[in-house]
Design an enzyme around this catalytic site. Structure first.
Site, PDB file in Angstrom:
ATOM      1  N   LYS A 174       0.847  -1.201   0.000  1.00  0.00           N
ATOM      2  CA  LYS A 174       0.000   0.000   0.000  1.00  0.00           C
ATOM      3  C   LYS A 174       0.883   1.252   0.000  1.00  0.00           C
ATOM      4  O   LYS A 174       1.544   1.551   0.992  1.00  0.00           O
ATOM      5  CB  LYS A 174      -0.909   0.044   1.232  1.00  0.00           C
ATOM      6  N   GLY A 227       7.463   4.676   7.620  1.00  0.00           N
ATOM      7  CA  GLY A 227       6.665   5.876   7.834  1.00  0.00           C
ATOM      8  C   GLY A 227       7.027   6.506   9.168  1.00  0.00           C
ATOM      9  O   GLY A 227       8.113   6.268   9.705  1.00  0.00           O
ATOM     10  N   GLY A 228       6.116   7.283   9.704  1.00  0.00           N
ATOM     11  CA  GLY A 228       6.381   8.012  10.937  1.00  0.00           C
ATOM     12  C   GLY A 228       6.408   7.085  12.156  1.00  0.00           C
ATOM     13  O   GLY A 228       5.784   6.023  12.161  1.00  0.00           O
ATOM     14  N   GLY A 232       4.090   3.957  13.267  1.00  0.00           N
ATOM     15  CA  GLY A 232       4.743   2.670  13.540  1.00  0.00           C
ATOM     16  C   GLY A 232       4.199   2.030  14.813  1.00  0.00           C
ATOM     17  O   GLY A 232       3.983   0.812  14.865  1.00  0.00           O
ATOM     18  N   GLU A 249      10.634   0.860   9.562  1.00  0.00           N
ATOM     19  CA  GLU A 249      11.612   1.902   9.199  1.00  0.00           C
ATOM     20  C   GLU A 249      10.938   3.225   9.520  1.00  0.00           C
ATOM     21  O   GLU A 249      10.007   3.630   8.832  1.00  0.00           O
ATOM     22  CB  GLU A 249      11.931   1.843   7.695  1.00  0.00           C
ATOM     23  N   CYS A 283      13.838  10.834   5.765  1.00  0.00           N
ATOM     24  CA  CYS A 283      13.954  10.296   7.130  1.00  0.00           C
ATOM     25  C   CYS A 283      15.368  10.442   7.673  1.00  0.00           C
ATOM     26  O   CYS A 283      15.577  10.678   8.853  1.00  0.00           O
ATOM     27  CB  CYS A 283      13.543   8.831   7.138  1.00  0.00           C
ATOM     28  N   GLU A 384      11.027  15.526  14.771  1.00  0.00           N
ATOM     29  CA  GLU A 384      11.236  15.429  13.324  1.00  0.00           C
ATOM     30  C   GLU A 384      10.305  16.416  12.621  1.00  0.00           C
ATOM     31  O   GLU A 384       9.080  16.310  12.736  1.00  0.00           O
ATOM     32  CB  GLU A 384      10.929  14.003  12.845  1.00  0.00           C
TER      33      GLU A 384
HETATM   34  P1  NAD Z   1       2.945   8.159   7.804  1.00  0.00           P
HETATM   35  O1  NAD Z   1       3.351   7.375   8.980  1.00  0.00           O
HETATM   36  O2  NAD Z   1       1.931   9.226   7.974  1.00  0.00           O
HETATM   37  O3  NAD Z   1       2.370   7.218   6.657  1.00  0.00           O
HETATM   38  C1  NAD Z   1       3.115   6.160   6.125  1.00  0.00           C
HETATM   39  C2  NAD Z   1       2.171   5.143   5.527  1.00  0.00           C
HETATM   40  O4  NAD Z   1       1.390   4.579   6.577  1.00  0.00           O
HETATM   41  C3  NAD Z   1       1.185   5.683   4.511  1.00  0.00           C
HETATM   42  O5  NAD Z   1       1.028   4.738   3.469  1.00  0.00           O
HETATM   43  C4  NAD Z   1      -0.110   5.806   5.310  1.00  0.00           C
HETATM   44  O6  NAD Z   1      -1.264   5.703   4.520  1.00  0.00           O
HETATM   45  C5  NAD Z   1       0.017   4.628   6.237  1.00  0.00           C
HETATM   46  N1  NAD Z   1      -0.728   4.719   7.503  1.00  0.00           N
HETATM   47  C6  NAD Z   1      -1.043   5.834   8.192  1.00  0.00           C
HETATM   48  N2  NAD Z   1      -1.719   5.496   9.322  1.00  0.00           N
HETATM   49  C7  NAD Z   1      -1.827   4.153   9.326  1.00  0.00           C
HETATM   50  C8  NAD Z   1      -2.402   3.205  10.220  1.00  0.00           C
HETATM   51  N3  NAD Z   1      -3.005   3.585  11.346  1.00  0.00           N
HETATM   52  N4  NAD Z   1      -2.319   1.896   9.915  1.00  0.00           N
HETATM   53  C9  NAD Z   1      -1.704   1.491   8.798  1.00  0.00           C
HETATM   54  N5  NAD Z   1      -1.146   2.336   7.905  1.00  0.00           N
HETATM   55  C10 NAD Z   1      -1.188   3.658   8.171  1.00  0.00           C
HETATM   56  O7  NAD Z   1       4.299   8.718   7.181  1.00  0.00           O
HETATM   57  P2  NAD Z   1       4.457   9.710   5.966  1.00  0.00           P
HETATM   58  O8  NAD Z   1       3.992  11.055   6.417  1.00  0.00           O
HETATM   59  O9  NAD Z   1       3.873   9.108   4.739  1.00  0.00           O
HETATM   60  O10 NAD Z   1       6.044   9.691   5.788  1.00  0.00           O
HETATM   61  C11 NAD Z   1       6.893  10.431   6.559  1.00  0.00           C
HETATM   62  C12 NAD Z   1       7.527   9.610   7.650  1.00  0.00           C
HETATM   63  O11 NAD Z   1       8.139   8.452   7.098  1.00  0.00           O
HETATM   64  C13 NAD Z   1       8.618  10.353   8.363  1.00  0.00           C
HETATM   65  O12 NAD Z   1       8.504  10.173   9.743  1.00  0.00           O
HETATM   66  C14 NAD Z   1       9.889   9.690   7.840  1.00  0.00           C
HETATM   67  O13 NAD Z   1      10.977   9.796   8.710  1.00  0.00           O
HETATM   68  C15 NAD Z   1       9.443   8.295   7.645  1.00  0.00           C
HETATM   69  N6  NAD Z   1      10.316   7.600   6.688  1.00  0.00           N
HETATM   70  C16 NAD Z   1      11.213   6.682   7.165  1.00  0.00           C
HETATM   71  C17 NAD Z   1      12.076   6.049   6.286  1.00  0.00           C
HETATM   72  C18 NAD Z   1      13.092   5.050   6.772  1.00  0.00           C
HETATM   73  O14 NAD Z   1      13.664   4.361   5.946  1.00  0.00           O
HETATM   74  N7  NAD Z   1      13.349   4.940   8.061  1.00  0.00           N
HETATM   75  C19 NAD Z   1      12.017   6.343   4.906  1.00  0.00           C
HETATM   76  C20 NAD Z   1      11.088   7.283   4.465  1.00  0.00           C
HETATM   77  C21 NAD Z   1      10.231   7.910   5.371  1.00  0.00           C
END
Ligand code: NAD
Length: 488
Positions: A174, A227-228, A232, A249, A283, A384
């Site tokens: 997704k 993601g965030g 996570g 991640e 990130c 962040e």
């Molecule tokens: P986010 O956590 O808002 O969303 C990431 C993904 O999770 C999206 O696809 C979103 O639809 C999904 N999501 C949101 N809530 C969810 C839930 N309750 N259950 C399941 N899925 C859910 O993050 P973002 O705003 O898309 O990206 C930015 C974040 O990602 C930053 O914190 C960044 O540091 C992190 N990031 C980390 C890495 C890494 O390799 N460590 C790489 C890229 C981005």
């Protein structure tokens, strides 16, 4: 309006409800496409297709060689469509074209790396005890739910799909609801490459419901999330009832440490790149710049002198080095942090506002922003921001630099600039982070493990380590004694 479909059970599909979401160019507000807005029922459909594909075995029972060859074909297909994919990535994410081209090339390389690795997944044999031939098999985990963020859509999709497929798993991926377009294009590409139905499913939709279903479903064996950090935590909670495998991640607030004995010009250049590449929406961004006091004022001035070279604009326009932020809401969040920084007493040295002019009126642009004299306890040094905001923190000596660098709940990345390589390695060894650079910042290699210490994640992607996240380990004991055990 271009309607894009998602990949479920080998076919491009709409959402069962027929609902769609508008996907916009963050540089000018233009609607780029309508994509299916999945609900739980759509994700369930994809999970069932994946479950069947795994349980009936059309993929895991192929030879490793065939899986590898398939991944090479994906790499070739990405390269053939590189121009289109890069352009879509620019329009959907806002990044400058040169960065998108790099991402697309690296995505192809990632499939190729894991294509080569597919045939090198080995087990072990032992003869303990003497009457047993025992061996260890490494097997695919099964149905992998994979959730990715909006900042590197095609690259993150590749980091997830390539190792999972090489190991014989099946996937439901997704992408972010904000940037699904290149992942959906990849879905279309896969339909042209004779992959058994259900092996890869790519569903577009929001985190609520669509993402939650992947984390919670008992039919999913593993969830891989990027993601965030706050999301996570929700993923972990969602995965608890089925106790599925989880790899994460997450975010970072990464220290980039500049010592007085650095190559000054290289460090200035590298520190700006660390902070502002991809609009700071990275990130691993070097968003905390720790500078030794003896060169601090001169260093900050040298960065300010170079800031005008960071040309803002739409990523497809020539010479642009920084695009718009991903959404209006995200820009507001970043601006809120800028207000917080000013209120906390940090010194705003540049940026902090939206650029003026007609070219910027319809996009989510924000000037590159540098705060100086930041104190480690300030929120702009701890949280962040995920945008073009750099916090400069002066330090007195090596011990203090290490202490400040480690004073964070995160542990994703870190940089050190010094000509004294012994010191560079000593400092790096003291820093609790998973991805580190000495005298450079940001280069990423498919061959090396990517992931964080502390609250920046769990597990590793890429390299030989990345495939481990998609393998179960099974022991097999073959009795070499003949006849009954004779216990009873
Ligand atoms: P986010 O956590 O808002 O969303 C990431 C993904 O999770 C999206 O696809 C979103 O639809 C999904 N999501 C949101 N809530 C969810 C839930 N309750 N259950 C399941 N899925 C859910 O993050 P973002 O705003 O898309 O990206 C930015 C974040 O990602 C930053 O914190 C960044 O540091 C992190 N990031 C980390 C890495 C890494 O390799 N460590 C790489 C890229 C981005």
């Amino acid at each position: 309006m271009k309607k894009v479909q998602m990949l479920i059970d080998g076919k491009m599909s709409t959402a069962l409800s027929g609902e769609t979401r508008e996907i916009r160019d963050p540089g000018n507000g233009e609607v780029l496409a309508l994509v299916p807005e999945s609900a739980r029922e759509d994700v369930q459909r994809a999970i069932l297709a994946a479950r069947r594909a795994f349980d009936e075995g059309p993929w895991r029972n192929t030879t490793a060689l065939d899986r590898g060859k398939f991944l090479f074909k994906v790499a070739d297909a990405i390269r053939k469509e590189a121009k289109l994919l890069a352009e879509i990535e620019v329009r959907n994410c806002g990044k400058p074209l040169a960065e998108a081209e790099f991402d697309v090339a690296d995505a192809a390389n990632c499939f190729e790396f894991y294509g080569g690795l597919a045939t090198k997944i080995h087990g072990e044999t032992m003869s303990v005890p003497a009457n047993s031939l025992s061996f260890v098999l490494r097997e695919p985990i099964g149905v992998c739910g994979q959730i990715i963020p909006w900042n590197y859509p095609l690259l993150m999709a590749s980091w997830k799909l390539a190792p999972a497929l090489a190991a014989g798993n099946v996937c439901v991926l997704k992408p972010s609801e904000l940037t699904p377009l290149t992942a959906l294009e990849l879905g279309r590409i896969l339909t042209q490459l004779e992959l058994p139905a259900g092996v890869v499913n790519i569903v577009s939709g929001p985190g609520a419901n669509a993402g939650e279903e992947l984390a919670e479903s008992p039919l999913v064996d593993k969830i891989a999330f990027t993601g965030g950090t706050a999301t996570g935590r929700k993923i972990v909670l969602g995965a608890t009832s089925s106790l599925k495998r989880v790899s994460l991640e997450l975010g970072g607030k990464n220290p980039n440490i500049v010592f007085e004995d650095c190559d000054f010009e290289a460090a200035v250049d590298g520190s700006l790149f660390a902070a502002f590449a991809n609009q700071g929406e990275v990130c691993s961004a070097g968003s905390r710049l720790l500078v030794e006091k003896s060169i601090h004022a001169r260093f900050v001035q040298a960065m300010l002198d170079k800031i005008p070279r960071i040309k803002l604009g739409h990523g497809l326009d020539g010479g642009v080095k920084m695009g718009p932020l991903i959404s209006a809401a995200h820009r507001e969040k970043v601006e809120q942090y800028i207000r917080v920084g000013v209120e906390e007493g940090a010194k705003l040295r540049c940026g902090g506002k939206r650029p003026e002019g007609a070219a910027f009126a319809k996009g989510n642009f924000l000037e590159p922003t540098i705060f100086d004299n930041v104190i480690p306890k300030m929120r702009i040094a701890r949280e962040e921001i995920f945008g073009p905001v750099l916090s400069v923190i002066p330090f007195q000596n090596e011990t203090e630099a290490i202490q400040i660098a480690n004073d964070t709940e995160y542990g994703l990345a870190a940089g050190v600039w010094t000509k004294n390589i012994t010191k560079g390695i000593r400092v790096m060894r003291a820093i609790r982070a998973g991805i580190t650079w000495i005298n450079t910042y940001h280069p990423t290699f498919n061959e090396l493990p990517w992931g964080g210490y502390k609250q920046s994640g769990n597990g590793r992607e890429l390299g030989l380590y990345g495939i481990e996240e998609y393998l179960e380990v099974k022991q097999v004991n073959v009795n070499l004694d003949e006849g009954p055990l004779g216990w009873y």
